[in-house]
Scaffold this active site. Structure first.
Site, mmCIF file in Angstrom:
data_model
loop_
_atom_site.group_PDB
_atom_site.id
_atom_site.type_symbol
_atom_site.label_atom_id
_atom_site.label_comp_id
_atom_site.label_asym_id
_atom_site.label_seq_id
_atom_site.Cartn_x
_atom_site.Cartn_y
_atom_site.Cartn_z
ATOM 1 N N LYS A 91 0.866 -1.193 0.000
ATOM 2 C CA LYS A 91 0.000 0.000 0.000
ATOM 3 C C LYS A 91 0.894 1.232 0.000
ATOM 4 O O LYS A 91 2.030 1.169 0.477
ATOM 5 C CB LYS A 91 -0.884 0.013 1.247
ATOM 6 C CG LYS A 91 -2.122 0.865 1.101
ATOM 7 C CD LYS A 91 -3.238 0.119 0.389
ATOM 8 C CE LYS A 91 -4.435 0.995 0.126
ATOM 9 N NZ LYS A 91 -5.548 0.223 -0.441
ATOM 10 N N GLY A 111 -18.571 7.856 -2.874
ATOM 11 C CA GLY A 111 -17.448 7.939 -3.809
ATOM 12 C C GLY A 111 -17.499 6.793 -4.792
ATOM 13 O O GLY A 111 -18.573 6.241 -5.081
ATOM 14 N N GLY A 119 -18.982 3.494 -2.822
ATOM 15 C CA GLY A 119 -20.341 3.621 -2.296
ATOM 16 C C GLY A 119 -21.369 3.876 -3.386
ATOM 17 O O GLY A 119 -22.415 3.223 -3.437
#
Ligand code: NAD
Length: 405
Positions: A103, A216, A219
């Protein structure tokens, strides 16, 4: 705010209590292979140089190249990035793709930058990290506040520095620049496939009342997909708050409303609600799709959904996990529920390396059985070890990683 990496380690410890993994394997898995902090100097539009802090955590590559998104957020810091990289390792293993976990991030609110500053910052992140990136080494992707355009800048910078023209080092690129069809809705769609696979086993009705936190990429796409399949979305929110109508929302009109007014509030026939209220609405399915640490020991007892589908990473803290488990509310965990995104990222990488371009239909036809298979294996583990789905997923992932380590 709880330290997300401590939450992740608490999850790991809980799993190690249920299944006897080799102690040295668990110990090794408590640390990333490496975590890197960088300083990125950026020439601002006023001519001054500003230094930004950036990160890349390479957690584990037993199953394949490190894989994971880059987050731009004012609160991003190393512990968050480490936790997200840990979850990526678990997630790729649960999804059954040949990728490890990583990440990245930059502590920045992109809204404070001009487009040119944002581009120079994104290219700066790549300049500092190009040596450790690459299609067979470490393959970043978008996350919160990073877009296909940013991935294109990064991919272009990587090509300039290394001469590598495969475009397989960054995924989530625009389609015309080597991106995959279907990457946009992949996380929401994958979440829907997982839900659909487990719906009857979790005792949910054919048509569910769904509450979504987040407006976003994840969602909004998820809300659209649930509605398309006949479910009703009765509440949804963004960072400023949400709207609620027990009979269901007209999402298309709500998107228009937000475009015009800049916010969700004041939408026709809806009650304005806060994010706290949204999480406590009575529903069949609650979908946190914004940020971590949303359901905690403070509000877990007030949650009135039948099932939680974690599309955000880490939205339920370990303490809240226990409370919901005792209340008999199953949580479909993030490492399973939102793994559709990384699975289509893997498809993009695969297409880039093979010089192919698959249709959206081909992408979704490959995604669906993978999500179904992962969901059923996690469910079986839950039953086999008399535990929740999160621990079921972790056991599946750790078994796969331990075998290759
Ligand atoms: P995004 O930046 O597109 O959207 C985030 C949304 O959350 C925005 O609508 C924002 O207004 C809203 N938000 C912020 N704070 C909030 C709060 N306190 N309450 C309610 N809403 C709030 O980000 P995204 O790509 O949709 O990612 C959302 C989550 O999903 C993150 O946890 C991310 O790590 C996870 N995720 C994303 C992907 C992906 O493919 N994009 C894949 C896997 C997991």
């Amino acid at each position: 705010m709880q330290n997300p990496f401590e939450n992740a380690m608490e999850q790991l410890d809980k799993v190690a209590k249920i299944k006897n993994f080799d102690a040295s394997f668990i110990e090794r898995f408590r640390r990333p292979d490496r975590d890197i902090r960088i300083s990125i100097p950026v020439k601002m539009d006023n001519g001054n140089i500003k230094i930004f802090e950036g990160y890349r955590v390479e957690y584990n590559n037993a199953l394949g190249p490190y894989k994971g998104g880059i987050r731009y957020h004012k609160d991003t810091e190393i512990n968050e990035v480490k936790a997200l990289a840990f979850w990526m390792s678990i997630k790729c293993a649960v999804a059954g793709i040949p990728m490890g976990g990583g990440k990245g991030g930059i502590t920045v609110d992109p809204k404070d930058l001009s487009k040119g500053e944002l581009e120079r910052l994104s290219r700066g992140w790549v300049k500092k990290l190009a040596d450790i990136l690459g299609p067979k080494k470490d393959v970043p992707a978008p996350d919160v506040n990073t877009t296909p355009e940013i991935m294109d800048w990064m991919s272009d910078e990587y090509e300039k520095i290394t001469g590598d023209k495969t475009r397989a080092t960054f995924t989530g690129k625009p389609i015309e620049k080597g991106g995959s069809e279907g990457r946009g809705p992949a996380t929401g769609l994958g979440g829907f496939y997982v839900f659909d696979s487990l719906r009857a086993q979790l005792g949910l009705p054919e048509k569910c009342k769904v509450v979504v936190q987040g407006f976003g990429n994840v969602g909004l796409n998820a809300a659209e997909i649930f509605i398309k399949h006949g479910h009703s979305v009765i509440a949804i929110s963004d960072s400023k708050g949400g709207v609620y109508n027990p009979n269901g929302l007209d999402l298309k009109k709500l998107v228009e409303h937000k475009k015009i007014t800049g916010s969700l509030s004041g939408f026709t026939a809806c009650k304005d609600i806060s994010n706290e209220e949204l999480l406590e609405i009575e529903c069949d399915l609650l979908v946190p799709a914004a940020y971590e640490n949303q359901i905690t020991t403070k509000n877990a007892n007030k949650i009135r959904t039948k099932v939680v589908l974690e599309l955000a990473n880490g939205p339920v803290t370990p303490g809240a996990d226990e409370i919901l488990f005792k209340k008999g509310i199953p949580i479909i965990p993030d490492v399973l529920a939102n793994s559709g995104g990384v699975t289509v990222s893997y498809f993009e990488w695969d297409q880039n390396l093979k010089g192919e371009h698959w249709t959206e239909k081909e992408v979704f036809n490959k995604l669906r059985p993978m999500m179904h298979d992962a969901a059923q294996k996690v469910f079986e583990n839950g039953k086999k070890y008399s535990t929740d789905l999160r621990r079921g997923a972790f056991i599946l992932a750790l078994e796969r990683i331990e075998e290759k380590i």
